[in-house]
Design a protein around this motif. Sequence first.
Motif, PDB file in Angstrom:
ATOM      1  N   VAL A 176      56.573  17.135  56.013  1.00 28.14           N
ATOM      2  CA  VAL A 176      57.864  18.396  56.520  1.00 28.14           C
ATOM      3  C   VAL A 176      58.939  17.268  57.165  1.00 28.14           C
ATOM      4  O   VAL A 176      59.917  17.577  57.050  1.00 28.14           O
ATOM      5  N   ALA A 177      58.761  16.194  58.162  1.00 29.41           N
ATOM      6  CA  ALA A 177      59.288  15.945  58.499  1.00 29.41           C
ATOM      7  C   ALA A 177      60.476  15.421  58.436  1.00 29.41           C
ATOM      8  O   ALA A 177      61.667  15.348  58.825  1.00 29.41           O
TER       9      ALA A 177
ATOM     10  N   LEU B  38      41.147  26.678  73.555  1.00 32.26           N
ATOM     11  CA  LEU B  38      42.454  27.601  74.205  1.00 32.26           C
ATOM     12  C   LEU B  38      43.657  27.811  74.287  1.00 32.26           C
ATOM     13  O   LEU B  38      44.252  29.252  75.405  1.00 32.26           O
ATOM     14  N   ASP B  39      43.552  28.113  73.255  1.00 35.44           N
ATOM     15  CA  ASP B  39      45.196  28.518  73.161  1.00 35.44           C
ATOM     16  C   ASP B  39      46.176  28.308  73.228  1.00 35.44           C
ATOM     17  O   ASP B  39      47.147  28.736  74.509  1.00 35.44           O
ATOM     18  N   LEU B  40      46.340  27.003  73.957  1.00 34.41           N
ATOM     19  CA  LEU B  40      47.424  26.314  73.901  1.00 34.41           C
ATOM     20  C   LEU B  40      48.239  26.099  73.598  1.00 34.41           C
ATOM     21  O   LEU B  40      49.400  25.385  74.358  1.00 34.41           O
ATOM     22  N   TRP B  41      48.093  25.964  72.264  1.00 34.43           N
ATOM     23  CA  TRP B  41      49.734  25.451  71.594  1.00 34.43           C
ATOM     24  C   TRP B  41      50.674  25.806  71.969  1.00 34.43           C
ATOM     25  O   TRP B  41      51.655  25.464  71.984  1.00 34.43           O
ATOM     26  N   SER B  42      50.875  27.201  71.762  1.00 35.52           N
ATOM     27  CA  SER B  42      51.914  28.467  71.277  1.00 35.52           C
ATOM     28  C   SER B  42      52.557  28.086  72.599  1.00 35.52           C
ATOM     29  O   SER B  42      54.242  27.876  72.793  1.00 35.52           O
ATOM     30  N   PRO B  43      51.872  28.610  72.956  1.00 35.95           N
ATOM     31  CA  PRO B  43      52.485  27.981  75.207  1.00 35.95           C
ATOM     32  C   PRO B  43      53.492  26.365  75.009  1.00 35.95           C
ATOM     33  O   PRO B  43      54.203  26.925  75.298  1.00 35.95           O
ATOM     34  N   LEU B  44      52.411  26.127  74.663  1.00 35.24           N
ATOM     35  CA  LEU B  44      53.344  24.525  75.068  1.00 35.24           C
ATOM     36  C   LEU B  44      54.465  23.580  74.199  1.00 35.24           C
ATOM     37  O   LEU B  44      55.477  23.722  74.303  1.00 35.24           O
ATOM     38  N   LEU B  45      54.226  24.776  72.442  1.00 34.65           N
ATOM     39  CA  LEU B  45      55.477  23.965  71.779  1.00 34.65           C
ATOM     40  C   LEU B  45      56.633  25.643  72.314  1.00 34.65           C
ATOM     41  O   LEU B  45      57.589  25.121  71.716  1.00 34.65           O
ATOM     42  N   SER B  46      56.005  26.306  72.715  1.00 35.27           N
ATOM     43  CA  SER B  46      57.463  27.786  73.194  1.00 35.27           C
ATOM     44  C   SER B  46      58.350  26.498  74.366  1.00 35.27           C
ATOM     45  O   SER B  46      59.626  26.789  74.393  1.00 35.27           O
TER      46      SER B  46
ATOM     47  N   ASP C  53      64.218  19.246  65.525  1.00 27.02           N
ATOM     48  CA  ASP C  53      65.596  19.930  66.454  1.00 27.02           C
ATOM     49  C   ASP C  53      65.619  19.097  67.011  1.00 27.02           C
ATOM     50  O   ASP C  53      66.898  19.832  67.507  1.00 27.02           O
ATOM     51  N   LEU C  54      64.612  19.271  68.132  1.00 36.67           N
ATOM     52  CA  LEU C  54      65.216  18.561  69.269  1.00 36.67           C
ATOM     53  C   LEU C  54      65.952  17.412  69.789  1.00 36.67           C
ATOM     54  O   LEU C  54      66.569  17.324  69.737  1.00 36.67           O
TER      55      LEU C  54
ATOM     56  N   ALA D 180      50.786  22.496  61.708  1.00 36.70           N
ATOM     57  CA  ALA D 180      50.040  24.324  61.193  1.00 36.70           C
ATOM     58  C   ALA D 180      50.873  25.339  62.026  1.00 36.70           C
ATOM     59  O   ALA D 180      50.981  26.649  62.026  1.00 36.70           O
ATOM     60  N   MET D 181      51.235  24.154  63.342  1.00 30.74           N
ATOM     61  CA  MET D 181      52.081  25.654  64.267  1.00 30.74           C
ATOM     62  C   MET D 181      53.504  25.764  64.486  1.00 30.74           C
ATOM     63  O   MET D 181      53.858  26.103  64.327  1.00 30.74           O
ATOM     64  N   GLY D 182      53.950  24.816  63.531  1.00 35.61           N
ATOM     65  CA  GLY D 182      55.592  24.455  62.967  1.00 35.61           C
ATOM     66  C   GLY D 182      55.786  24.111  64.083  1.00 35.61           C
ATOM     67  O   GLY D 182      56.770  24.175  64.585  1.00 35.61           O
ATOM     68  N   GLY D 183      55.173  22.623  64.804  1.00 44.25           N
ATOM     69  CA  GLY D 183      55.572  22.039  65.776  1.00 44.25           C
ATOM     70  C   GLY D 183      56.001  20.654  65.562  1.00 44.25           C
ATOM     71  O   GLY D 183      57.455  20.445  65.687  1.00 44.25           O
ATOM     72  N   VAL D 184      56.407  21.003  64.094  1.00 47.27           N
ATOM     73  CA  VAL D 184      57.972  18.969  63.584  1.00 47.27           C
ATOM     74  C   VAL D 184      58.752  19.621  63.577  1.00 47.27           C
ATOM     75  O   VAL D 184      59.152  19.234  63.426  1.00 47.27           O
TER      76      VAL D 184
END
Length: 255
Positions: free
Chosen positions: A205-206, A123-131, A173-174, A164-168
């Motif tokens: 990665v973490a 559903l292409d929801l990863w990008s808006p969620l991570l933003s 950071d947060l 893969a989406m750079g979320g880690v």
Amino acid sequence: MEKNLNQLLKWSIEAQAAASAGQSHHSHGTSSPGASNNGPATGTGAVATSPAPQATGPGPRPIDPEVLASLFGGPSEAELMKAAMEVITDPSPETTLENKLIAFDNFEQLIENLDNANLLEKLDLWSPLLSLLEHEDEDMRFHAAWCVGTAVQNNEKTQERLLAMGGVPKLVDLAMKEGESEKVRRKATYALSSAVRNYQPAMDVAAEEMHKRGHEVLVNNGTKVDAADMDKVDEVIEHLRGKAKAEAKAEATAA
């Protein structure tokens, strides 16, 4: 749709079969030899009639609400997920923060279901969620981290996608960001915990990201933290939580 129609057809057949069985029991009830067609029998030959036997056995299975929803125009859970994210990311002033947070709560409940969590990619929801981890509002960042943690918990497919989406790095950071509220840092730590457990690529990665920020607890004779070693992962996570608590306390004292 064809699958849903087949389910509805099977349910209808079962319901008709159960109804027919009940009618058959009723119509074949035995009458008393002493009973009269002109009215109730009286005297010594009278025999009381018994109620007709009731149908026994399981009735039709309850029909899946998702089937009815798809057949009669109700939104699917995928559509509800998309609608919730549209509310959450709506920039118009008419959509209040309160409504966004309600939509976030609904979204989080939907992705508790593993199948729905796996739909985030489709559903292409990863990008808006991570933003939203970088949203200006504290409550929005808090809920974004919460949803990420829910989506990747015990789910290698979504753990892989988050990485893969750079979320880690975003979560690290947060979780370690000075000046961030303790509740947001703790929720980001929860999401990070869910992201790395039993998934070594995310743990590596973490570890690298945390080491850049002075997280020395990750160093253990030069070896990697084993993502399958729950005690070691707990040690890392508890260190992050303790750091957030200590820094929040220091900031409060200084203020």
